[in-house]
Enzyme design. Structure first.
Site, PDB file in Angstrom:
ATOM      1  CD  GLN A 139     -13.198 -23.545 -81.753  1.00 33.07           C
ATOM      2  OE1 GLN A 139     -13.311 -24.737 -81.568  1.00 33.07           O
ATOM      3  NE2 GLN A 139     -12.703 -23.064 -82.872  1.00 33.07           N
ATOM      4  CG  HIS A 164      -9.905 -23.952 -93.125  1.00 32.03           C
ATOM      5  ND1 HIS A 164     -10.576 -25.088 -93.480  1.00 32.03           N
ATOM      6  CD2 HIS A 164      -9.833 -23.964 -91.776  1.00 32.03           C
ATOM      7  CE1 HIS A 164     -10.898 -25.769 -92.393  1.00 32.03           C
ATOM      8  NE2 HIS A 164     -10.463 -25.110 -91.344  1.00 32.03           N
TER       9      HIS A 164
END
Ligand code: PAF
Length: 271
Positions: A147, A30
């Protein structure tokens, strides 16, 4: 100064923001996305943390999803993002009707085949976040390749004026793709999980020598069996359509989902 917010006000709505949607339990993968966001031309960075019940077909998986909000806030303050958006479920899904987005045929394959309704849930929450925040751009990691593909499709289909940036796939030194789910693995399982990447590398190599998609797919599956790692799928798709490659295919993507200690791990490699 990083601000923690629970609702979107007019000021945030009208700013030039780059959104990084997350479900928390932030890790180095992240952090790379946040750094990437800071390098974009957008004025403010907003990170959302919301564990989206709608994208879990298995209640146990939702209940076990790792949550560590205090740590996430500390990490985001260090990176110095502008906003951390932590909404309540009732703010994301109020009683009034919100648009349920369908992920269509591609959303029912691969991840969608084994996690029924998963991508409808992902697209529904991402669309809701887009509507609430009105970002100029958003970043989604390449690790979740299907995704990423479906979100780009949705943005095109809904003619949203949102630039989608692709976040790098970050690996541990062992090769294991970084994921919040890795927190659920024992040290021993982590070692075993890095074999998934080795299988991808070996299959890529096999493809480069054989140039045969079907033989490479069978080869990769045999490696899973030899290593006694169970898997849901291993396949090679066209990265731009997520369909079986054809003569117009420019880039191939090797995709897989395997299980170590009953934890489902996905990975992919361009070949
Ligand atoms: O990739 C994720 O973490 C989630 O699917 C997302 C995009 C934050 C939607 O809940």
């Amino acid at each position: 100064m990083t601000k923690v917010i629970h609702k979107i006000n007019q000021e945030v709505y009208s700013e030039d923001t780059c959104l990084i949607p997350t479900m928390g339990s932030l890790h180095k993968g992240h952090t790379t996305l946040f750094e990437q966001a800071k390098a974009t031309p957008h004025a403010k960075i907003i990170v959302s943390i919301f564990v989206n019940r709608k994208q879990f077909n298995d209640k146990k998986d939702f209940d076990n999803y790792p949550i560590d909000i205090d740590n996430d806030i500390k990490l985001l303050e260090k990176v110095n993002v502008d906003y951390i958006f932590i909404p309540d479920e009732s703010y994301i899904y109020p009683n009034k009707k919100i648009l349920d987005v369908s992920s269509g045929a591609i959303g029912m394959q691969y991840e969608g085949k084994y996690r029924e309704g998963h991508f409808d849930g992902v697209l529904t929450v991402v669309n809701r976040l887009f509507e609430l925040i009105n970002p100029s751009a958003a970043i989604f990691g390449r690790k979740d390749a299907q995704q990423l593909f479906l979100i780009k499709e949705m943005v095109n289909q809904f003619k949203k004026n949102i630039k989608i940036y692709e976040g790098k796939l970050i690996r541990e030194t062992s090769g294991l793709a970084m994921s919040s789910r890795n927190l659920l693995l024992s040290d021993e399982a982590k070692k075993n999980a890095s074999n998934i990447y080795k299988i991808l590398l070996n299959t890529k190599n096999f493809y480069q020598n054989s140039k045969s998609i079907s033989k490479s797919v069978s080869h990769g599956k045999t490696l899973f069996e030899k290593m006694e790692i169970s898997y849901d799928y291993l396949d090679i798709v066209d990265v731009n359509s997520f369909r079986t490659p054809d003569k117009n295919t420019e880039k191939l993507l090797l995709i897989t989902a395997g299980y170590v200690e009953n934890i489902r791990l996905i990975d992919n490699l361009e070949i």
